[in-house]
Design a protein around this motif. Structure first.
Motif, PDB file in Angstrom:
ATOM      1  N   LEU A 241       0.825  -1.205   0.000  1.00  0.00           N
ATOM      2  CA  LEU A 241       0.000   0.000   0.000  1.00  0.00           C
ATOM      3  C   LEU A 241       0.859   1.255   0.000  1.00  0.00           C
ATOM      4  O   LEU A 241       0.570   2.227  -0.705  1.00  0.00           O
ATOM      5  N   LEU A 242       1.941   1.241   0.774  1.00  0.00           N
ATOM      6  CA  LEU A 242       2.854   2.395   0.841  1.00  0.00           C
ATOM      7  C   LEU A 242       3.853   2.419  -0.322  1.00  0.00           C
ATOM      8  O   LEU A 242       4.586   3.397  -0.485  1.00  0.00           O
ATOM      9  N   THR A 275       2.209   9.531   7.620  1.00  0.00           N
ATOM     10  CA  THR A 275       1.709   8.311   6.973  1.00  0.00           C
ATOM     11  C   THR A 275       0.593   8.648   6.000  1.00  0.00           C
ATOM     12  O   THR A 275       0.582   8.186   4.848  1.00  0.00           O
ATOM     13  N   LEU A 279       0.237   8.461   1.654  1.00  0.00           N
ATOM     14  CA  LEU A 279      -0.837   7.791   0.935  1.00  0.00           C
ATOM     15  C   LEU A 279      -1.587   8.758   0.025  1.00  0.00           C
ATOM     16  O   LEU A 279      -1.991   8.400  -1.083  1.00  0.00           O
ATOM     17  N   TYR A 283      -1.983   8.163  -4.050  1.00  0.00           N
ATOM     18  CA  TYR A 283      -3.269   7.794  -4.633  1.00  0.00           C
ATOM     19  C   TYR A 283      -4.201   8.973  -4.909  1.00  0.00           C
ATOM     20  O   TYR A 283      -5.312   8.757  -5.405  1.00  0.00           O
ATOM     21  N   PHE A 288      -7.592   8.699  -2.112  1.00  0.00           N
ATOM     22  CA  PHE A 288      -6.708   7.838  -1.324  1.00  0.00           C
ATOM     23  C   PHE A 288      -7.430   7.156  -0.165  1.00  0.00           C
ATOM     24  O   PHE A 288      -7.106   6.028   0.208  1.00  0.00           O
ATOM     25  N   MET A 292      -7.742   3.141   0.489  1.00  0.00           N
ATOM     26  CA  MET A 292      -7.427   2.447   1.743  1.00  0.00           C
ATOM     27  C   MET A 292      -8.577   1.526   2.149  1.00  0.00           C
ATOM     28  O   MET A 292      -8.355   0.384   2.572  1.00  0.00           O
ATOM     29  N   TRP A 295      -8.855  -1.469  -0.382  1.00  0.00           N
ATOM     30  CA  TRP A 295      -7.594  -2.069  -0.797  1.00  0.00           C
ATOM     31  C   TRP A 295      -7.649  -3.596  -0.806  1.00  0.00           C
ATOM     32  O   TRP A 295      -7.729  -4.242   0.241  1.00  0.00           O
ATOM     33  N   LEU A 311       1.373   0.419   8.937  1.00  0.00           N
ATOM     34  CA  LEU A 311       1.585   1.609   8.103  1.00  0.00           C
ATOM     35  C   LEU A 311       2.388   2.652   8.872  1.00  0.00           C
ATOM     36  O   LEU A 311       3.323   3.271   8.339  1.00  0.00           O
TER      37      LEU A 311
END
Length: 445
Positions: A241-242, A275, A279, A283, A288, A292, A295, A311
């Motif tokens: 994801l990151l 964080t 994101l 995205y 974004f 999340m 996902w 995260l």
């Protein structure tokens, strides 16, 4: 609910069988089983919110922030933007955030009673209750402005839609997102995250949780570390994801790096917002959050999921902020001959943990903690006294109920121990009335 679910399954099976010309009985049965698995998956058994049937979750989930996340580029780390607002948030005090919702309210009386016994009000800026909009009215009678004056700390009741607007996202993921987004509105650098299932066992003093670095004169927050061999899929999903790999951010062997645990946990506002800024950069500002929420949702069937703490930890390591904002208590304790302080210890993670032996051990831990708290009140007006009789103290136990342990069992076994202590400490009649009324009303919800 079960009847509606069965009807939904029946008609869905019938519809798909007709659409695709499936006539054979065994084929339709197979299809029904597959649809049942999908529906149960979408119900998300870990949700703290009311369970609803959202078949369209995968295509219609939508999350939007209320307060725009204003991020700017960091000249030293171009791929890791930082929060734009530079504010002098106190790192001396601590905010406590309890994220909860109606299905978990049966746990609150014991959780709150334990905090009333153990949470030293000194250096506590606020205790915040974050709940869904529809549940605010259920807690309002106990946390209103009129009632707030009776609590030992400043309390507030917040509707979670002041942070995020969401539709078809009633899930465990939303709860995790709130634990990061609450950083937008808290007034301190550090905040202690609690769920309704976190029961205090030992006196909680901010001076033990926030350690002053003699070199920088700034404070660091205690962190509970674990080996990174467990829940490996959480880490791989968070890396994906990151869009990073931990080994690209550190020079040591990643298999030897201890990682953050779970709730209860103390987070840094700076790292949490960093964080989210990462994101948002990856995205897009408008999408974004939905990314999340949605996902790779199907991967949850195989235990693959990102978490707020994975995260957070990856961001902290890749931005080299972790050691600036956190410390392991064991390193401080060993150099000063203090007992090690853990945020949590013996816990009930599943039905197999709910044994007579563990129940007795928890009762013993509760009684020992309350005995020491009485000593602090009698000898130091409630201030911290170091107990060197044990090598380790755990502040909380986690009493999960997602695995068929009825929270009423927890309440019946542990709540009376805390109430007895509060009555012995001559708590105000008004506060005890609030707690008793809360117990009476919430335990029948």
């Amino acid at each position: 609910m079960k009847q509606k679910l069965s009807i939904s399954i029946f008609y869905l099976c019938k519809f798909f069988a007709k659409q695709f010309g499936i006539c054979l009985k065994y084929t339709r049965t197979t299809l029904c089983i597959i649809l049942l698995i999908i529906i149960l998956f979408l119900l998300d058994g870990k949700s703290i919110h009311s369970v609803r049937f959202y078949l369209g979750l995968l295509i219609s989930a939508n999350v939007q922030h209320i307060q725009p996340l204003q991020c700017i580029s960091d000249t030293n780390q171009l791929n890791w933007p930082r929060y734009a607002k530079v504010e002098n948030k106190s790192d001396y005090n601590l905010t406590v955030v309890i994220v909860t919702a109606r299905p978990e309210f049966k746990r609150l009386p014991a959780t709150i009673a334990a905090l009333l016994c153990h949470l030293d009000s000194r250096r506590i800026t606020e205790v915040m209750f974050l709940v869904p909009p529809k549940d605010v009215s259920l807690l309002q009678p106990y946390l209103s402005n009129e009632q707030a004056k009776y609590w030992p700390w400043s309390v507030s009741l917040l509707s979670d839609d002041i942070l995020l607007k969401h539709s078809h996202t009633v899930s465990y993921r939303l709860q995790m997102m709130f634990k990061l987004f609450i950083a937008q509105i808290i007034r301190t650098e550090y905040y202690l995250i609690l769920d309704s299932d976190c029961l205090a066992l030992w006196p909680i003093h901010v001076e033990e949780l926030l350690y002053k670095d003699t070199k920088s004169s700034s404070f660091k927050a205690i962190v509970q570390m674990e080996d990174n061999l467990g829940h490996s899929t959480w880490w791989s999903e968070s890396e994906e994801l990151l869009q990073i790999k931990l080994q690209s951010c550190v020079t040591t062997n990643t298999s030897s790096i201890p990682t953050m645990g779970v709730t209860p946990s103390i987070l840094s506002r700076t790292i949490a917002l960093r964080t989210l800024c990462r994101l948002q950069k990856l995205y897009g500002e408008k999408t974004f959050l939905t990314t999340m929420a949605k996902w790779s949702y199907w991967r949850l069937l195989f235990g693959r999921m990102w978490t707020e703490y994975t995260l957070y930890f990856l961001t902290a390591r890749c931005t080299e902020l972790f050691d600036l904002y956190h410390f392991q208590h064991s390193s401080i304790a060993s150099s000063n001959s203090f007992p090690t302080l853990n945020l949590y210890g013996l816990s009930i993670w599943g039905l197999s943990d709910w044994t007579t032996d563990n129940q007795n051990r928890l009762i013993e831990a509760i009684e020992k903690g309350l005995k020491w708290r009485r000593k602090e009140f009698n000898e130091a007006n409630g201030q911290h006294i170091i107990d060197k009789s044990a090598a380790v103290h755990s502040l909380f136990t986690v009493l999960q109920g997602r695995h068929r342990v009825d929270p009423k069992f927890y309440h019946q076994l542990f709540y009376p121990l805390y109430v007895k202590h509060l009555e012995e400490q001559n708590q105000t009649v008004n506060l005890m009335n609030i707690l008793n009324t809360m117990t009476k009303n919430l335990m029948i919800e």
